[in-house]
Scaffold this motif. Sequence first.
Motif, mmCIF file in Angstrom:
data_model
loop_
_atom_site.group_PDB
_atom_site.id
_atom_site.type_symbol
_atom_site.label_atom_id
_atom_site.label_comp_id
_atom_site.label_asym_id
_atom_site.label_seq_id
_atom_site.Cartn_x
_atom_site.Cartn_y
_atom_site.Cartn_z
ATOM 1 N N THR A 117 0.832 -1.205 0.000
ATOM 2 C CA THR A 117 0.000 0.000 0.000
ATOM 3 C C THR A 117 0.865 1.251 0.000
ATOM 4 O OG1 THR A 117 -1.724 -1.175 1.234
ATOM 5 C CG2 THR A 117 -1.848 1.223 1.197
ATOM 6 N N ASN A 118 1.868 1.301 0.861
ATOM 7 C CA ASN A 118 2.719 2.484 0.940
ATOM 8 C C ASN A 118 3.697 2.565 -0.220
ATOM 9 O OD1 ASN A 118 1.674 3.455 3.501
ATOM 10 N ND2 ASN A 118 2.643 1.651 4.390
ATOM 11 N N ASP A 119 4.153 1.418 -0.715
ATOM 12 C CA ASP A 119 5.038 1.414 -1.884
ATOM 13 C C ASP A 119 4.353 2.055 -3.092
ATOM 14 O OD1 ASP A 119 7.431 -0.687 -1.146
ATOM 15 O OD2 ASP A 119 5.543 -1.264 -0.221
ATOM 16 N N TRP A 120 3.040 1.817 -3.206
ATOM 17 C CA TRP A 120 2.307 2.327 -4.369
ATOM 18 C C TRP A 120 1.912 3.793 -4.223
ATOM 19 C CZ3 TRP A 120 3.341 -2.584 -5.306
ATOM 20 C CH2 TRP A 120 3.269 -3.047 -6.610
ATOM 21 N N SER A 121 2.013 4.360 -3.029
ATOM 22 C CA SER A 121 1.660 5.769 -2.858
ATOM 23 C C SER A 121 2.688 6.654 -3.560
ATOM 24 C CB SER A 121 1.581 6.125 -1.363
ATOM 25 O OG SER A 121 2.855 6.050 -0.756
ATOM 26 N N TYR A 122 2.192 7.683 -4.249
ATOM 27 C CA TYR A 122 3.135 8.554 -4.957
ATOM 28 C C TYR A 122 2.582 9.931 -5.255
ATOM 29 C CZ TYR A 122 0.624 8.274 -9.443
ATOM 30 O OH TYR A 122 -0.301 8.396 -10.446
ATOM 31 N N LEU A 123 1.275 10.137 -5.251
ATOM 32 C CA LEU A 123 0.620 11.323 -5.784
ATOM 33 C C LEU A 123 1.234 12.603 -5.221
ATOM 34 C CD1 LEU A 123 -1.692 11.986 -7.727
ATOM 35 C CD2 LEU A 123 -3.198 12.189 -5.738
ATOM 36 N N ASN A 124 1.681 13.464 -6.138
ATOM 37 C CA ASN A 124 2.242 14.781 -5.800
ATOM 38 C C ASN A 124 3.510 14.691 -4.945
ATOM 39 O OD1 ASN A 124 0.044 16.069 -7.121
ATOM 40 N ND2 ASN A 124 -1.190 15.873 -5.257
ATOM 41 N N ALA A 125 4.142 13.513 -4.913
ATOM 42 C CA ALA A 125 5.317 13.356 -4.056
ATOM 43 C C ALA A 125 6.490 12.686 -4.761
ATOM 44 C CB ALA A 125 4.952 12.550 -2.812
ATOM 45 N N ARG A 126 6.225 11.744 -5.674
ATOM 46 C CA ARG A 126 7.291 11.004 -6.327
ATOM 47 C C ARG A 126 6.706 10.269 -7.527
ATOM 48 N NH1 ARG A 126 7.965 6.691 -1.329
ATOM 49 N NH2 ARG A 126 5.967 5.627 -1.587
ATOM 50 N N SER A 127 7.560 9.582 -8.241
ATOM 51 C CA SER A 127 7.110 8.833 -9.413
ATOM 52 C C SER A 127 6.421 7.538 -8.982
ATOM 53 C CB SER A 127 8.297 8.498 -10.313
ATOM 54 O OG SER A 127 8.932 9.668 -10.776
ATOM 55 N N PRO A 128 5.536 7.005 -9.810
ATOM 56 C CA PRO A 128 4.924 5.706 -9.496
ATOM 57 C C PRO A 128 5.981 4.617 -9.366
ATOM 58 C CG PRO A 128 3.729 6.805 -11.262
ATOM 59 C CD PRO A 128 4.985 7.595 -11.042
ATOM 60 N N ILE A 129 5.679 3.605 -8.613
ATOM 61 C CA ILE A 129 6.618 2.513 -8.389
ATOM 62 C C ILE A 129 6.793 1.660 -9.643
ATOM 63 C CG2 ILE A 129 4.835 0.922 -7.562
ATOM 64 C CD1 ILE A 129 6.918 -0.135 -5.543
ATOM 65 N N ASP A 130 7.977 1.130 -9.816
ATOM 66 C CA ASP A 130 8.232 0.141 -10.858
ATOM 67 C C ASP A 130 7.842 -1.220 -10.282
ATOM 68 O OD1 ASP A 130 9.241 -1.741 -12.612
ATOM 69 O OD2 ASP A 130 11.207 -0.770 -12.830
#
Length: 354
Positions: free
Chosen positions: A238-251
């Motif tokens: 859940t936290n690995d997939w979080s990214y909005l307005n903060a970083r790039s999406p996870i690979d």
Amino acid sequence: MLYPSLLVLLVSTVTSARLGPRANPSIRLLGRVNPATQELTWPGTGVSFTFTGSKANIAITSIIGDNSIDLAIDGGAPAVISHVNGTSISTPAGLSQGTHTVVLRKRSEAGLGTFSIGAVTANGPFITDIAPTRRIEIVGDSISVGYGLDGTLPCVNTAALEDNPKTYGAIAAQALGADYSVVAWSGKGLVRNYATGSPDSSPLMPQLYTRYGANDADGSYSFPSSLTPQAVVINLGTNDWSYLNARSPIDPTVFTAAMVKFIRDIQKYYPNAYFFLLSSPMLSDTYPTAADKQKTTQTNALKAAISQLGSSKVQFVDWPTQGSDVGCDYHPNAATNAAEGKVLAAAIRAALGW
């Protein structure tokens, strides 16, 4: 039953020796509790004992932060102590003379607070506390903690609103007659923690997993054979997939590789264990964008890890995207956890023949 604060009662007619869990084999520590400190850090940790009498008392020391606990007598509905303070926790007044089993479990997580168990006393003899032979280990983040489980959105999470004994893992263990241990910390991920917009150098879950107590040194957990689980449940992502307005999406391939490594590392200690990889109920295929398909992407990443491991002892367990009834900060509530607890119990039962 909810107590706003801890009621401190002293047992006045103690006939048993004042022995702490380290000195009395009849008193059993629950979950990952370092016996050298007897500090309750991880959610779900606690103490269990059986005695013949009418009063028992658990001394507590070194309270840090805010903690909540469940105190259950003879398998009944637990009394909830929402803010642990004082110097001891006692059985309720008016307990009948007889043989009673007392179970104390920490509801809240290490990030909010910890405390230590001291001497356990009773006004009668202790009886050997028999541990279940079935054991389950749950590894995860805030979902496995029970973050905000007893709240209703909008709400601010507190120790009183966290409720680990009502999480899916605890419910599955109870249904299967198994003991359980929870190694979980809110905001943690497998390859990266929750996206905050600022650099995060705090430990990831694979590093925390090596600790005895949550705040102990890395590599301190000794993996005692008496606590070896037959089933390991992992709910991360859940936290690995979080990214909005903060970083790039996870690979997703990075996540898959990390999951494979994590499981192989655990298998060094638990070579015969079955692994159950859960998808996240907080991910969906519509948020933050439909193009992300986060639910499907995480599911595929988990299944890819299972394929690479090539073992029938590693299985995927789906947790459907939750509905609109949620706890604090959109976390699964009691009903959502109860539903998935049944699903997980069925998966473990089918795999292990329990």
